[in-house]
Design a protein around this motif. Structure first.
Motif: not given
Length: 311
Positions: A246-266, A285-293
């Motif tokens: 039930x995780x929302x996952x996106x793949x980019x190359x060799x990495x997976x990106x999952x929505x941020x959650x609580x410590x227990x979630x991770x 943890x990966x934060x979007x820069x303003x440039x990315x937005x």
């Protein structure tokens, strides 16, 4: 609530059958530094030319200082200073002599000339010929020219274009001082979000002639949703396992990106992979820069625009 200095409704400009400015609704309030942002060719300069009466809109209304611009053009323009694209000068004359030519046209007192030279820090170089000026000095002289008539509204098109880092810093500090020190509302255009982030209080983003965002810089920053980035031994298997949980996952190359959650979630996410013999090599943890937005917004804007432009 602060009064609107510039307000446009349905502002549109067509060249032949192409809409280069398409139904733009600007709202710039008194005392703001409004960053008009978009990629090159997005319609920024065309919009500014219409606001200054240098180009007639195909459709729409422009209100400046609460009045219909077309009906009150001359009196409105007396209260606006502008620098559109590269400023032009008499190269064989000094900075002060160039301002003197403009001063006579505007009919302002000589003391005003010394004042604006002081504001842009050109007093010491006022008697030097403009052909000896650096690009940054020429840009500052252009801003001095725009301020000569003591305007209530200053419109600057790409004011830091072509400047070196120290020149950019000078112009940035100057613009930031305008509302508080000189009571001016400022509209400036740029294709660089990093510049807007450090100068503007409000931002409007335009792409392919359409406005896709208009709000505060702070509101734009709030759109930067953090994600968890994972690298595992088997990217495809890890993605399938997380999706099945039930995780929302996106793949980019060799990495997976999952929505941020609580410590227990991770922790649960990592445990699910390890239990299924999928080693986790790295997690961060990966934060979007303003440039990315900005890139995401302009990409979305172009996709939204595509069916329209084909009609």
């Amino acid at each position: 609530m602060r009064e609107s200095i510039i307000k446009t409704t349905g502002l549109t400009k067509k060249f032949k059958q192409t809409k280069v400015v398409d139904d733009v609704q600007l709202n710039i309030k008194k005392g703001e530094i409004y960053g008009f942002l978009g990629p090159n060719g997005a319609g920024k300069t065309t919009t500014i030319r219409m606001l200054l009466g240098l180009m007639k809109p195909t459709a729409g209304q422009i209100e400046i200082f609460g009045k219909d611009f077309q009906k009150h053009k001359i009196e409105t323009l007396r209260k606006i200073g502008s620098l559109v694209e590269a400023p032009s000068y008499y190269e064989h004359l000094s900075g002060k002599e160039n301002l003197e030519v403009l001063r006579k046209l505007l009919g302002v007192p000589k003391s005003r000339m010394d004042h604006v030279l002081s504001i842009v820090r050109l007093t010491k170089d006022a008697d030097r010929k403009v052909k000896e000026y650096s690009l940054g000095m020429k840009q500052r002289l252009g801003i001095a020219s725009a301020m000569l008539g003591d305007p209530d509204l200053l419109i600057l098109d790409e004011p830091t274009n072509g400047l070196d880092p120290s020149g950019i810093q000078e112009i940035r500090e100057l613009i930031q001082s305008m509302p508080d020190q000189y009571g001016m509302t400022v509209m400036l255009s740029s294709h660089l979000l990093s510049e807007m982030e450090q100068m503007a209080t409000q931002v409007g983003i335009i792409t392919k002639g359409k406005m896709i965002y208009q709000d505060s810089i702070e509101e734009l920053k709030s759109k930067a949703m953090p994600q968890i980035r994972l690298r595992t031994k088997d990217t495809a298997a890890a993605k399938a396992k997380l999706l099945s949980r039930g995780y929302i996952v996106e793949r980019k190359g060799d990495h997976l990106y999952v929505e941020e959650g609580t410590d227990q979630y991770v922790a649960d996410m990592v445990a699910a992979l390890v239990e299924n013999q999928i080693p986790v090599y790295r997690i961060e943890e990966k934060k979007q820069s303003l440039e990315d937005i900005f890139l995401d917004l302009t990409k979305e804007g172009e996709e939204d625009y595509a069916p329209h432009s084909a009609s």
